[in-house]
Design a protein around this motif. Structure first.
Motif, mmCIF file in Angstrom:
data_model
loop_
_atom_site.group_PDB
_atom_site.id
_atom_site.type_symbol
_atom_site.label_atom_id
_atom_site.label_comp_id
_atom_site.label_asym_id
_atom_site.label_seq_id
_atom_site.Cartn_x
_atom_site.Cartn_y
_atom_site.Cartn_z
ATOM 1 N N UNK A 121 -50.819 -9.748 -16.229
ATOM 2 C CA UNK A 121 -51.578 -9.540 -17.474
ATOM 3 C C UNK A 121 -51.525 -10.815 -18.315
ATOM 4 N N UNK A 122 -50.364 -11.456 -18.344
ATOM 5 C CA UNK A 122 -50.233 -12.723 -19.071
ATOM 6 C C UNK A 122 -51.204 -13.754 -18.513
ATOM 7 N N UNK A 123 -51.292 -13.843 -17.190
ATOM 8 C CA UNK A 123 -52.215 -14.785 -16.557
ATOM 9 C C UNK A 123 -53.664 -14.446 -16.879
ATOM 10 N N UNK A 124 -53.969 -13.160 -16.934
ATOM 11 C CA UNK A 124 -55.326 -12.742 -17.274
ATOM 12 C C UNK A 124 -55.682 -13.167 -18.695
ATOM 13 N N UNK A 125 -54.789 -12.941 -19.646
ATOM 14 C CA UNK A 125 -55.048 -13.344 -21.023
ATOM 15 C C UNK A 125 -55.113 -14.864 -21.148
ATOM 16 N N UNK A 126 -54.307 -15.561 -20.391
ATOM 17 C CA UNK A 126 -54.341 -17.019 -20.406
ATOM 18 C C UNK A 126 -55.694 -17.517 -19.885
ATOM 19 N N UNK A 127 -56.174 -16.909 -18.798
ATOM 20 C CA UNK A 127 -57.484 -17.264 -18.238
ATOM 21 C C UNK A 127 -58.577 -17.079 -19.281
ATOM 22 N N UNK A 128 -58.621 -15.894 -19.913
ATOM 23 C CA UNK A 128 -59.668 -15.633 -20.900
ATOM 24 C C UNK A 128 -59.497 -16.504 -22.139
ATOM 25 N N UNK A 129 -58.257 -16.840 -22.489
ATOM 26 C CA UNK A 129 -58.029 -17.738 -23.619
ATOM 27 C C UNK A 129 -58.579 -19.126 -23.344
ATOM 28 N N UNK A 130 -58.338 -19.639 -22.143
ATOM 29 C CA UNK A 130 -58.855 -20.959 -21.778
ATOM 30 C C UNK A 130 -60.375 -20.942 -21.745
ATOM 31 N N UNK A 131 -60.955 -19.893 -21.165
ATOM 32 C CA UNK A 131 -62.420 -19.773 -21.133
ATOM 33 C C UNK A 131 -62.981 -19.737 -22.554
ATOM 34 N N UNK A 132 -62.321 -19.010 -23.442
ATOM 35 C CA UNK A 132 -62.773 -18.922 -24.832
ATOM 36 C C UNK A 132 -62.707 -20.287 -25.510
ATOM 37 N N UNK A 133 -61.630 -21.029 -25.300
ATOM 38 C CA UNK A 133 -61.503 -22.364 -25.884
ATOM 39 C C UNK A 133 -62.598 -23.285 -25.356
#
Length: 153
Positions: A121-133
């Motif tokens: 789940x942490x990796x999933x949020x990190x992925x979406x955070x990077x995409x958002x940035x």
């Protein structure tokens, strides 16, 4: 980022209640559903990428009908859709792994599987955070380019 283990005294333990286990089990089921939907979308995008590429190769006149995407050619369109399929595949894979590990951890009281599920789940949020940035930065750069180019006429 600081290490939380060094800040928290060793005597403090988290308690996972039955209600929390129930929520975690429900999350695992929804995560499995969303991952399967993501895999299906990814498969359709992959099949579509080769179909569109073949159709454009067979009929080059289609490039005019594809708008701005037509400028990259048949190979470019295929690569674009394959990247889009990968964009759907990776988060779906993380959700599937979370679902499997989370379900195992809750059903059998396995701390290691529960830890792995949270890591996914942490990796999933990190992925979406990077995409958002990346998207926010792209929009900002696009806005600067429009303003530098004299704006919209």
């Amino acid at each position: 980022m600081e290490d939380f283990e060094n800040e928290v005294p060793q005597e403090v333990k988290l308690v996972v209640t039955e209600e929390m286990r129930s929520y975690f089990y429900d999350m695992s089921k929804w995560a499995r559903f969303l991952s399967v939907v993501g895999f299906v979308i990814s498969a359709f995008l992959t099949l579509g990428s080769f179909g569109i590429g073949a159709a454009v190769t067979a009929n080059p006149g289609m490039l005019n009908q594809l708008g701005p995407l037509g400028g990259i050619g048949a190979t470019g369109i295929t690569i674009f859709y394959l990247l889009l399929a990968l964009f759907f595949f990776y988060p779906s894979l993380l959700l599937m792994r979370f679902s499997a590990k989370g379900k195992q951890g809750v059903l059998f009281g396995d701390q290691e599987n529960l830890n792995d599920a949270i890591a996914h789940v942490k990796s999933l949020f990190k992925f979406w955070g990077i995409i958002t940035i990346v998207l926010i930065a792209s929009y900002f750069l696009l806005l600067l380019a429009v303003l530098a180019g004299g704006g919209i006429k």
